[in-house]
Design a protein around this motif. Sequence first.
Motif, PDB file in Angstrom:
ATOM      1  N   ARG A  82     -68.223  39.388 -61.506  1.00 47.34           N
ATOM      2  CA  ARG A  82     -69.460  38.606 -61.614  1.00 47.34           C
ATOM      3  C   ARG A  82     -70.426  39.266 -62.597  1.00 47.34           C
ATOM      4  O   ARG A  82     -71.044  38.596 -63.434  1.00 47.34           O
ATOM      5  CB  ARG A  82     -70.113  38.483 -60.231  1.00 47.34           C
ATOM      6  N   LEU A  83     -70.580  40.572 -62.497  1.00 44.66           N
ATOM      7  CA  LEU A  83     -71.487  41.286 -63.385  1.00 44.66           C
ATOM      8  C   LEU A  83     -71.063  41.140 -64.842  1.00 44.66           C
ATOM      9  O   LEU A  83     -71.888  40.880 -65.721  1.00 44.66           O
ATOM     10  CB  LEU A  83     -71.551  42.759 -62.997  1.00 44.66           C
ATOM     11  N   ALA A  84     -69.756  41.301 -65.097  1.00 42.84           N
ATOM     12  CA  ALA A  84     -69.252  41.208 -66.469  1.00 42.84           C
ATOM     13  C   ALA A  84     -69.345  39.794 -67.015  1.00 42.84           C
ATOM     14  O   ALA A  84     -69.638  39.590 -68.197  1.00 42.84           O
ATOM     15  CB  ALA A  84     -67.809  41.703 -66.512  1.00 42.84           C
ATOM     16  N   LYS A  85     -69.104  38.815 -66.173  1.00 44.17           N
ATOM     17  CA  LYS A  85     -69.107  37.421 -66.615  1.00 44.17           C
ATOM     18  C   LYS A  85     -70.516  36.909 -66.880  1.00 44.17           C
ATOM     19  O   LYS A  85     -70.777  36.257 -67.898  1.00 44.17           O
ATOM     20  CB  LYS A  85     -68.424  36.545 -65.569  1.00 44.17           C
ATOM     21  N   GLU A  86     -71.440  37.207 -65.975  1.00 48.84           N
ATOM     22  CA  GLU A  86     -72.790  36.644 -66.073  1.00 48.84           C
ATOM     23  C   GLU A  86     -73.647  37.361 -67.104  1.00 48.84           C
ATOM     24  O   GLU A  86     -74.516  36.758 -67.720  1.00 48.84           O
ATOM     25  CB  GLU A  86     -73.474  36.685 -64.710  1.00 48.84           C
TER      26      GLU A  86
END
Length: 342
Positions: free
Chosen positions: A146-150
Amino acid sequence: MPKSFETVVVGLPWAGTSTVYAILDVLASVGRDWAMLHGEQMHPSPFRARLCTPDGTAYRDLNGRLITPESVLPNPSQTDLVIVPDLHLDPWKPLPEELKPIADWAAQVHEAGGIVTSVCSGALLLGLSGLLNGVDATTHWAYSERLAKEFEGVRVHRERVLIPAGDGHRIVTAGGASAWADLVLYLIAHLVGCEEARRIAKLYLIEPHSQGQMGFASLSASRQHSDAVVGGLQSWIAVNYEHSNPVQEMARKAGMTERTLLRRFRAATGQTPSDYVQTVRVEEAKQALETSDTPIDEIAGEVGYAEPSAFRTAFKKRVGLSASEYRRKWQAKLNHALGDAI
């Protein structure tokens, strides 16, 4: 003792209460408790740590407990250190709108020269602040995707427990929820001194997670998606991971070439079909290592590896420990727990 540091632990309804108060208690004991136990002169803690919320009012935490903060978030220019605790957030849902003003405040603290840190999923708030853009960071392994995607500018290292980054290392992210202890020891060593950090570690029986957090990770739900074909293939591999050529078989079942399968599978899950198979196999192997005495080479064959060496390489790459180290680690924990219970 050195100068004092105006420290804010951010209070929110999603925050882990145990983490919040553990941080406050440990920081308050710096300079005091070791000296008390050894008959030496005690000093006030250099960390003037407070639990603060955006409006200063009490809130109910995740478990319904009433939490009363000490003040509102102070002026950014008067804040030396910010600690964002773990946040109980659904990784598949949008971030609460209430986080944005706090993220902006944290960014202002950093701009004014302060240190901004996070524990576990608290890194999402730092991502929202823009502070992680272009820097290395970590978070709980289940939130790393989630951190990498957002926040695409973040270089996420899901295997790391602690990462100081940015100018003067004024951005620090810690991995899982229990990594608050690693973060606090780092801050004490960095701001007060290594000897005081060692004393605190001895007082609280804190042992840093020196082997990283991947030894604790599991295969969390892959990125949610609406691709029914890929979902069906994931269900198939969950019970057929030992197949000798699973990617070829998945392509056959889907009626597409392996190249087309690769593009479609990656678009839906964020992983290639081959990586996904390896992850599932390693997860199955971890379960066997934790719960049985089956020889490692035999486990390798059971989860689909014709060559034990290939299994050992894949396991070490994904877990950060060798298969034998992983077995010793988790069976020792189980034996210790059982011994305490008898």
